[in-house]
Design an enzyme around this catalytic site. Structure first.
Site, PDB file in Angstrom:
ATOM      1  N   GLU A 168       0.801  -1.232   0.000  1.00 42.75           N
ATOM      2  CA  GLU A 168       0.000   0.000   0.000  1.00 42.75           C
ATOM      3  C   GLU A 168       0.834   1.283   0.000  1.00 42.75           C
ATOM      4  OE1 GLU A 168      -3.322  -0.359  -0.394  1.00 42.75           O
ATOM      5  OE2 GLU A 168      -2.972  -2.516  -0.313  1.00 42.75           O
ATOM      6  N   THR A 186       1.112   2.164  -8.386  1.00 41.09           N
ATOM      7  CA  THR A 186       0.576   3.364  -9.052  1.00 41.09           C
ATOM      8  C   THR A 186       1.700   4.094  -9.786  1.00 41.09           C
ATOM      9  OG1 THR A 186      -1.065   3.545  -7.285  1.00 41.09           O
ATOM     10  CG2 THR A 186      -0.810   5.450  -8.732  1.00 41.09           C
ATOM     11  N   ARG A 209      -7.032  -0.722  -7.278  1.00 34.91           N
ATOM     12  CA  ARG A 209      -6.112  -1.393  -6.370  1.00 34.91           C
ATOM     13  C   ARG A 209      -6.027  -2.873  -6.689  1.00 34.91           C
ATOM     14  NH1 ARG A 209      -3.968   2.207  -6.207  1.00 34.91           N
ATOM     15  NH2 ARG A 209      -2.416   1.176  -4.935  1.00 34.91           N
ATOM     16  N   ASP A 246       8.881  -4.021 -10.467  1.00 41.40           N
ATOM     17  CA  ASP A 246       7.956  -3.812  -9.340  1.00 41.40           C
ATOM     18  C   ASP A 246       7.659  -5.177  -8.727  1.00 41.40           C
ATOM     19  OD1 ASP A 246       6.087  -2.810  -7.536  1.00 41.40           O
ATOM     20  OD2 ASP A 246       4.450  -2.811  -8.990  1.00 41.40           O
ATOM     21  N   GLN A 293       3.751  -6.784   0.331  1.00 41.95           N
ATOM     22  CA  GLN A 293       3.338  -7.489   1.541  1.00 41.95           C
ATOM     23  C   GLN A 293       4.430  -8.451   2.002  1.00 41.95           C
ATOM     24  OE1 GLN A 293       0.833  -6.765  -0.708  1.00 41.95           O
ATOM     25  NE2 GLN A 293      -0.246  -5.445   0.710  1.00 41.95           N
TER      26      GLN A 293
END
Length: 392
Positions: A57, A62, A199, A227, A231
């Protein structure tokens, strides 16, 4: 007898000639393969490897999507359409979190009356919560969108949303809830902005190749950006990417100082980010690797920090507000920036202090700012390359 011998010799010479021609052709093919491999090796040498790291997050994905939009061809219609199910899933999951959260607050909060829902709203809420529990979500239609909008506008749900930091309410909530009618249209095709807000948790590794100044300009570098999922259960996949990295771009969501992890609700997100950044800095393979720290989600941070003091986070407990308005926002931002600077130098061995370290204030959803930031990153890395080549 002599004729037979001569004939056999002729056949043998003919076979040898065929074998020689076949060998020559095979050797030419092998040489061509070797030439191409060497060409690719030389081309690869000029590609700079960038690693996008950060906790879940933090906004990494993005940033990755922005790079595709800014420096590649963007998303074609099929790719845009592939996000319809993702966006609809985001909406169902979010309204379930808010409805379930309001029920929890109504039972446990000291001021529980603020979270009480009418029987009519409860019927809608139970229906939507059940849909949000499914693995397969229905396509959003006007009828469902109307029910979601009714629930969203209820005062108890709005009160729950105001305490979203205590739940796992995603940042895209307000944007999607305010666009329900458009998103539920039968002919809906996501916009670029919709895709940026969507998301999807990154699993595994995705990569993209780009140049901030265009592939054909000799002055610009070509980068390959990786990327990876942020988590905890995804981080074991990071290690095999650590070799040969030109720069690590580390994303830290500075707005999340009052939130907990999705995978561990006892752990503050900012403290997790601090520990992760410290661990990455100490990796032996990053001895000469440049570090670009993106202090991300500044747009959310500036709206939050005047309402929720920084010192609610254990890492920022020594923070003292000094003013109000924009001046206080800047003061709070500089405090966070200084904390990361101190951490960098505390975690960096003396023999690594000459590696490039830059900090950028970012908002991953702001395309102009992301473009400007990557041009600054490109400039810093090109200067570093020139310095190492003895040209500066």
């Amino acid at each position: 007898m002599l004729i037979t011998v001569l004939e056999n010799m002729g056949l043998l010479c003919s076979k040898n000639r065929r074998f020689t021609e076949a060998d020559a052709e095979e050797n030419a093919q092998a040489a061509e393969i070797d030439r191409r491999i060497e060409q690719e090796r030389k081309a690869e040498k000029h590609i700079q490897k960038l690693l996008l790291l950060g906790a879940g997050e933090s906004g990494k994905s993005t940033i990755f999507k922005q790079i595709k939009l800014l420096f590649q061809t963007g998303f074609d219609e099929d790719e845009l359409k592939s996000y319809i199910s993702v966006i609809h899933a985001n909406i169902y999951q979010t309204i379930k979190i808010l409805y379930d959260g309001s029920k929890e607050f109504a039972q446990n909060d000291a001021d529980s009356s603020k979270y009480v829902l009418s029987n009519e709203i409860k019927v809608i809420g139970e229906k939507l919560s059940e849909i949000g529990s499914r693995l397969d979500y229905p396509r959003l239609n006007r009828e469902l969108a109307q029910e979601i909008e009714t629930l969203w506008k209820d005062s108890a749900i709005q009160e729950t949303y105001a305490h979203g930091n205590e739940l796992q309410v995603p940042d895209c909530t307000h944007y999607f809830m305010e666009n329900l009618q458009r998103l539920s249209d039968a002919n809906y095709i996501p916009t670029k902005e919709d895709v940026l807000y969507a998301r999807v948790r990154t699993t595994g590794v995705v990569e993209i190749q780009f140049s901030p100044v265009g592939e054909n300009k000799k002055s610009g570098e070509v980068y390959r950006l990786f990327d990876v999922g942020g988590q905890r259960n995804e981080r074991r996949k990071w290690i095999h990417l650590f070799e040969g990295v030109t720069a690590v771009i580390f994303c830290a969501a500075i707005s999340e100082y009052d939130q907990t992890l999705f995978e561990d609700e006892q752990k503050n997100r900012m403290v997790e980010t601090k520990e992760l950044f410290d661990w990455v800095l100490k990796q032996p393979c990053f001895e000469k690797t440049s570090f670009m720290l993106f202090l991300n989600k500044f747009d959310i941070f500036e709206n939050k920090v005047l309402k929720v003091p920084l010192n609610v986070c254990e890492w920022f407990k020594d923070y003292q507000p000094v003013s109000t308005g924009k001046q206080e926002i800047e003061h709070a931002y500089e405090f966070v920036k200084k904390k990361f600077e101190e951490l960098y130098f505390q975690s960096t061995a003396p023999d690594r202090v000459d590696r490039v370290f830059k900090i950028y204030r970012t908002t991953a959803l702001d395309q102009k700012l992301v473009k400007k930031t990557f041009k600054l990153v490109d400039e810093s890395l090109r200067r570093r390359n020139l310095f190492e080549a003895g040209l500066l």
